[in-house]
Design a protein around this motif. Structure first.
Motif, mmCIF file in Angstrom:
data_model
loop_
_atom_site.group_PDB
_atom_site.id
_atom_site.type_symbol
_atom_site.label_atom_id
_atom_site.label_comp_id
_atom_site.label_asym_id
_atom_site.label_seq_id
_atom_site.Cartn_x
_atom_site.Cartn_y
_atom_site.Cartn_z
ATOM 1 N N LEU A 81 -9.560 1.470 -1.760
ATOM 2 C CA LEU A 81 -9.280 0.166 -1.169
ATOM 3 C C LEU A 81 -9.931 0.023 0.201
ATOM 4 C CD1 LEU A 81 -7.644 -2.323 -2.069
ATOM 5 C CD2 LEU A 81 -5.734 -1.448 -0.729
ATOM 6 N N SER A 82 -10.064 1.108 0.924
ATOM 7 C CA SER A 82 -10.662 1.035 2.256
ATOM 8 C C SER A 82 -12.147 0.704 2.210
ATOM 9 C CB SER A 82 -10.463 2.363 2.989
ATOM 10 O OG SER A 82 -11.182 3.398 2.330
ATOM 11 N N LEU B 92 -5.861 4.407 -1.983
ATOM 12 C CA LEU B 92 -6.024 3.906 -0.623
ATOM 13 C C LEU B 92 -7.462 4.083 -0.139
ATOM 14 C CD1 LEU B 92 -2.742 5.145 1.124
ATOM 15 C CD2 LEU B 92 -3.330 2.806 0.473
ATOM 16 N N LEU C 156 -9.337 -4.294 5.243
ATOM 17 C CA LEU C 156 -8.580 -3.360 4.415
ATOM 18 C C LEU C 156 -8.789 -1.931 4.883
ATOM 19 C CD1 LEU C 156 -9.030 -4.815 0.807
ATOM 20 C CD2 LEU C 156 -7.021 -4.947 2.302
ATOM 21 N N ASP C 157 -9.977 -1.648 5.395
ATOM 22 C CA ASP C 157 -10.224 -0.313 5.918
ATOM 23 C C ASP C 157 -9.328 -0.022 7.124
ATOM 24 O OD1 ASP C 157 -11.681 2.198 6.166
ATOM 25 O OD2 ASP C 157 -12.571 1.293 7.959
ATOM 26 N N MET D 23 0.799 -1.217 0.000
ATOM 27 C CA MET D 23 0.000 0.000 0.000
ATOM 28 C C MET D 23 0.835 1.271 0.000
ATOM 29 S SD MET D 23 -3.075 -1.003 2.633
ATOM 30 C CE MET D 23 -4.211 -2.345 2.266
ATOM 31 N N THR E 222 -5.597 0.362 5.781
ATOM 32 C CA THR E 222 -5.350 1.601 5.039
ATOM 33 C C THR E 222 -5.266 2.821 5.950
ATOM 34 O OG1 THR E 222 -7.735 1.801 4.647
ATOM 35 C CG2 THR E 222 -6.395 0.801 2.898
ATOM 36 N N GLN E 223 -5.766 2.711 7.167
ATOM 37 C CA GLN E 223 -5.691 3.830 8.084
ATOM 38 C C GLN E 223 -4.452 3.780 8.969
ATOM 39 O OE1 GLN E 223 -9.271 4.870 10.204
ATOM 40 N NE2 GLN E 223 -10.602 4.084 8.604
ATOM 41 N N LEU F 228 1.142 5.105 6.544
ATOM 42 C CA LEU F 228 0.741 5.397 5.170
ATOM 43 C C LEU F 228 0.367 6.863 4.978
ATOM 44 C CD1 LEU F 228 -1.515 2.275 4.440
ATOM 45 C CD2 LEU F 228 0.850 2.649 3.718
#
Length: 464
Positions: free
Chosen positions: A93-94, A90, A100-101, A82, A104-105, A109
């Motif tokens: 994707l979340s 991103l 994935l949420d 990511m 991604t947080q 990132l």
């Protein structure tokens, strides 16, 4: 005898040792394959939950295709993947699933966030605020200059940044519209060290006060200010910007309203710009007088100058040919009439000043501005005075711009070999020089290179 505790694996023929190559061993192998096929089920067994299935090289298992799943990867592997995605990807994707949420947080990132891969309107930008973290140190956004789609920044956006990103050091805002009545310079985050408003538009600006009023107090840690292609920037803002105590880099390239401003430039360089190192004035209408003011900036290391195309092409082709012909004739006459002398093994090419001022309506940068860089100022004070005798202390030479390392002077027809002679003698720290499109000659460039072997020179005579 082992029951269900036998773990099924593929045994290739090439992996079996020679002493197992026996008919009885082949029978045992077939029995193991039958047991393995009977044990396949949609639900994973309790003994194999902690292990990931092995993917067969040919991609088939008894008629079934084995497809790898991204969710089978660990969080560390997902984070490594990511980090190559832009913030827009991103966010998409979340929305796929809860795991994935969460991934991604991750704060790693969102340390350096760059949304400039595509233009973003205001309502889109507000969706990404929730992803910003307290450890976000860099934020870059780009708007849209289309008048029909152009949306200015709001006060709520700046408030959210100041609340969430309490350690923000770099803020880049490009191609957005800013309403001077709604958003003041004091509304920007106070802790930032780099601010870029490249290509931004300003509306409803006050005529009696600079937009950067009190920026030195509000942003005391600011070291880099980029205002490239800001057509609203006016010369009187130079005096306000010069008060920033830690400013090291100032870029005003393509600010076309930046023209004759000797008074502001003189005051700004005399009382401010105490730490300025990088100054970009390309594609502006500044002349000799303004550039000479910056010669007193002792900390200057990089200076970029380039004539605007509109002034560069103002003369017709016929006039340019006539000037080139006249210049060649004058150089030939002076070579025959005046002796060419050497100073520290560098030939000095003499050019008559009256020719340089012909056929030019606007005062552009010439040898006068370049020769002010790196020159020295004599500071001689009166020590005593007895009757008619005045005692003056010895001459103290104070060099201007002693740390100048990079100088770019492009497409100015009044910059000649005289500037090369001066720089070779006085610019002791120079490392890079670009004189493309000027009136310097090939012989002058060669002589400069022979004198300053450690300087990289770029000119119109370079072989391509």
């Amino acid at each position: 005898m082992f029951g269900n505790k036998i773990q099924s694996v593929w045994i290739e023929q090439s992996e079996i040792p020679n002493y197992y190559q026996h008919p009885i061993c082949h029978i045992c192998k077939r029995r193991m394959m039958v047991k393995r096929s009977k044990s396949l089920s949609p639900e994973p067994s309790s003994s194999s939950e902690s292990k990931r299935p092995k993917i067969v090289e040919d991609g088939q298992t008894n008629g079934r295709m084995a497809h790898p799943n991204m969710l089978d990867l660990s969080d560390d592997v997902l984070l490594n993947i990511m980090k190559y995605l832009n913030p827009q990807d991103l966010m998409s994707l979340s929305s796929c699933c809860q795991r994935l949420d969460q991934v991604t947080q991750d704060r790693t990132l969102w340390a350096n966030v760059d949304f400039r891969s595509r233009s973003m309107l205001l309502h889109e930008l507000e969706k990404y605020v929730k992803f910003l973290q307290p450890l976000t140190t860099s934020l870059a956004i780009r708007g849209n200059q289309d008048p029909e789609k152009f949306t200015g920044l709001s006060q709520s956006f700046f408030n959210a940044i100041k609340v969430v990103c309490n350690q923000l050091k770099e803020l880049i805002i490009e191609d957005y519209c800013i309403d001077g009545n709604k958003i003041q310079i004091t509304d920007f985050p106070t802790m930032i060290e780099k601010l870029s408003l490249k290509g931004s538009m300003m509306c409803h600006l006050q005529s009696n006060k600079s937009y950067f009023f009190k920026i030195d107090v509000h942003m005391p840690n600011l070291t880099c200010l980029i205002l490239s292609n800001c057509q609203w920037f006016t010369p009187h803002s130079l005096l306000v910007i010069s008060k920033i105590p830690k400013l090291k880099e100032l870029r005003l390239d393509s600010c076309h309203r930046l023209g004759e401003c000797v008074a502001y430039a003189s005051l700004a360089t005399r009382f401010g710009f105490k730490t300025l190192e990088i100054l970009d004035l390309r594609d502006t209408a500044l002349g000799d007088s303004e550039i000479c003011c910056f010669s007193s900036t002792k900390t200057l290391t990089h200076l970029y100058l380039e004539c605007p195309p509109i002034l560069r092409n103002a003369e017709s082709a016929e006039q340019q040919q006539q000037q080139q012909q006249q210049q060649q004739e004058r150089l030939q006459r002076q070579a025959a009439q005046r002796p060419v002398f050497e100073d520290r093994n560098l030939v000095q090419f003499l050019v008559e000043d009256e020719f340089l001022w012909e056929n030019f309506e606007r005062c552009l940068i010439s040898d006068r501005a370049i020769c002010a860089l790196g020159s020295y100022v004599c500071d001689r004070r009166v020590q005593n005075s007895i009757e008619d005798v005045v005692v003056i202390e010895e001459d103290r030479r104070i060099f201007n711009n002693p740390h100048l390392r990079t100088l770019v002077v492009r497409h100015y027809p009044r910059v000649t070999n005289h500037s090369l002679v001066h720089l070779a003698l006085n610019a002791s720290s120079l490392e890079y020089l670009d004189v493309t499109g000027t009136a310097v000659t090939k012989d002058g460039v060669q002589m400069f290179k022979s004198q300053k072997t450690n300087v990289k020179v770029v000119s119109s005579f370079d072989e391509t």
